[in-house]
Design a protein around this motif. Structure first.
Motif, mmCIF file in Angstrom:
data_model
loop_
_atom_site.group_PDB
_atom_site.id
_atom_site.type_symbol
_atom_site.label_atom_id
_atom_site.label_comp_id
_atom_site.label_asym_id
_atom_site.label_seq_id
_atom_site.Cartn_x
_atom_site.Cartn_y
_atom_site.Cartn_z
ATOM 1 N N ALA A 108 14.960 29.767 40.775
ATOM 2 C CA ALA A 108 15.990 30.185 39.821
ATOM 3 C C ALA A 108 16.713 28.976 39.230
ATOM 4 O O ALA A 108 17.030 28.948 38.041
ATOM 5 N N PHE A 109 16.968 27.970 40.053
ATOM 6 C CA PHE A 109 17.633 26.755 39.608
ATOM 7 C C PHE A 109 16.810 26.060 38.520
ATOM 8 O O PHE A 109 17.309 25.743 37.441
ATOM 9 N N VAL A 110 15.531 25.842 38.790
ATOM 10 C CA VAL A 110 14.626 25.194 37.847
ATOM 11 C C VAL A 110 14.496 26.036 36.578
ATOM 12 O O VAL A 110 14.543 25.513 35.463
ATOM 13 N N ASN A 111 14.354 27.333 36.727
ATOM 14 C CA ASN A 111 14.225 28.224 35.578
ATOM 15 C C ASN A 111 15.449 28.124 34.668
ATOM 16 O O ASN A 111 15.312 28.036 33.444
ATOM 17 N N GLY A 112 16.636 28.147 35.246
ATOM 18 C CA GLY A 112 17.857 28.088 34.453
ATOM 19 C C GLY A 112 17.971 26.816 33.644
ATOM 20 O O GLY A 112 18.311 26.835 32.458
ATOM 21 N N ILE A 113 17.683 25.692 34.269
ATOM 22 C CA ILE A 113 17.780 24.405 33.581
ATOM 23 C C ILE A 113 16.718 24.289 32.488
ATOM 24 O O ILE A 113 17.012 23.877 31.355
ATOM 25 N N LEU A 114 15.501 24.660 32.801
ATOM 26 C CA LEU A 114 14.428 24.539 31.810
ATOM 27 C C LEU A 114 14.611 25.509 30.649
ATOM 28 O O LEU A 114 14.322 25.160 29.498
ATOM 29 N N ASP A 115 15.107 26.700 30.915
ATOM 30 C CA ASP A 115 15.349 27.645 29.830
ATOM 31 C C ASP A 115 16.445 27.127 28.903
ATOM 32 O O ASP A 115 16.325 27.215 27.678
ATOM 33 N N ALA A 116 17.513 26.570 29.476
ATOM 34 C CA ALA A 116 18.581 25.991 28.655
ATOM 35 C C ALA A 116 18.046 24.825 27.833
ATOM 36 O O ALA A 116 18.364 24.685 26.646
ATOM 37 N N PHE A 117 17.210 23.994 28.436
ATOM 38 C CA PHE A 117 16.622 22.865 27.718
ATOM 39 C C PHE A 117 15.694 23.342 26.607
ATOM 40 O O PHE A 117 15.725 22.818 25.486
ATOM 41 N N ARG A 118 14.866 24.337 26.902
ATOM 42 C CA ARG A 118 13.922 24.865 25.904
ATOM 43 C C ARG A 118 14.660 25.305 24.645
ATOM 44 O O ARG A 118 14.191 25.087 23.531
ATOM 45 N N LYS A 119 15.824 25.884 24.801
ATOM 46 C CA LYS A 119 16.591 26.375 23.655
ATOM 47 C C LYS A 119 17.100 25.251 22.766
ATOM 48 O O LYS A 119 17.464 25.493 21.619
ATOM 49 N N THR A 120 17.117 24.022 23.260
ATOM 50 C CA THR A 120 17.573 22.894 22.455
ATOM 51 C C THR A 120 16.437 22.252 21.666
ATOM 52 O O THR A 120 16.686 21.420 20.797
ATOM 53 N N LEU A 121 15.214 22.629 21.975
ATOM 54 C CA LEU A 121 14.061 22.080 21.255
ATOM 55 C C LEU A 121 13.999 22.704 19.854
ATOM 56 O O LEU A 121 14.511 23.804 19.650
ATOM 57 N N PRO A 122 13.401 22.020 18.899
ATOM 58 C CA PRO A 122 13.281 22.609 17.558
ATOM 59 C C PRO A 122 12.664 24.002 17.637
ATOM 60 O O PRO A 122 11.622 24.187 18.271
ATOM 61 N N ASN A 123 13.325 24.964 17.067
ATOM 62 C CA ASN A 123 12.897 26.370 17.105
ATOM 63 C C ASN A 123 12.803 26.915 18.521
ATOM 64 O O ASN A 123 12.111 27.888 18.765
ATOM 65 N N GLY A 124 13.446 26.240 19.471
ATOM 66 C CA GLY A 124 13.426 26.711 20.850
ATOM 67 C C GLY A 124 12.073 26.612 21.510
ATOM 68 O O GLY A 124 11.807 27.271 22.498
ATOM 69 N N GLU A 125 11.214 25.772 20.954
ATOM 70 C CA GLU A 125 9.852 25.671 21.461
ATOM 71 C C GLU A 125 9.448 24.227 21.653
ATOM 72 O O GLU A 125 10.165 23.312 21.314
ATOM 73 N N SER A 126 8.229 24.027 22.161
ATOM 74 C CA SER A 126 7.696 22.675 22.395
ATOM 75 C C SER A 126 7.100 22.113 21.122
ATOM 76 O O SER A 126 7.019 22.796 20.103
ATOM 77 N N LYS A 127 6.648 20.872 21.190
ATOM 78 C CA LYS A 127 5.984 20.201 20.075
ATOM 79 C C LYS A 127 4.847 21.054 19.529
ATOM 80 O O LYS A 127 4.694 21.199 18.327
ATOM 81 N N ALA A 128 4.069 21.639 20.417
ATOM 82 C CA ALA A 128 2.910 22.432 19.986
ATOM 83 C C ALA A 128 3.358 23.635 19.169
ATOM 84 O O ALA A 128 2.762 23.950 18.150
ATOM 85 N N SER A 129 4.424 24.287 19.610
ATOM 86 C CA SER A 129 4.884 25.479 18.911
ATOM 87 C C SER A 129 5.460 25.141 17.545
ATOM 88 O O SER A 129 5.351 25.907 16.614
#
Length: 133
Positions: A108-129
């Motif tokens: 849950a700890f890892v999920n929370g941090i990574l989900d918050a980080f994902r939302k800061t990426l362009p369009n909320g996604e990775s480079k590929a997306s």
């Protein structure tokens, strides 16, 4: 993840650590290359990744986090920033690693941090997306 954990504990030269790691681990050449690429990138960018981890981990100091959780977060954030794997897959794999190898609440700890980080990426996604995949 194992190489990044070992690196965090010893701060060995990445190429030397890889050589020693692969003596005892078996994998296809393609898998080794991918693992080495992720490890080297995460180790090289560890300071920047650590800043991102702290930024997205509310009320947590990096030094209070489990070393294994830090390794998983560094690896996943590096892959989210630079890789072609869909973010949901990266996050799911990181959560599963945390559940399997770390403490009870680590998933849950890892999920929370990574989900918050994902939302800061362009369009909320990775480079590929963001490249239209």
């Amino acid at each position: 993840m194992q190489m990044l954990f070992q690196w965090d504990m010893s701060h060995q030269e990445p190429k030397r650590l890889e050589k020693n790691f692969w003596r005892g681990a078996k994998a296809a050449d393609e898998t080794r290359d991918f693992a080495n690429e992720l490890f080297e990138g995460a180790a090289k960018d560890a300071n920047a990744l650590d800043e991102l981890i702290v930024k997205h981990a509310e009320n947590w100091k990096l030094e209070r986090m489990a070393i294994l959780d830090r390794a998983i977060l560094r690896l996943a954030m590096h892959e989210l920033r630079t890789g072609d794997t869909p973010p949901k897959v990266v996050i799911n794999e990181a959560v599963e690693l945390a559940k399997k190898f770390s403490s009870e609440g680590s998933g849950a700890f890892v999920n929370g941090i990574l989900d918050a980080f994902r939302k800061t990426l362009p369009n909320g996604e990775s480079k590929a997306s963001t490249a239209g995949e």
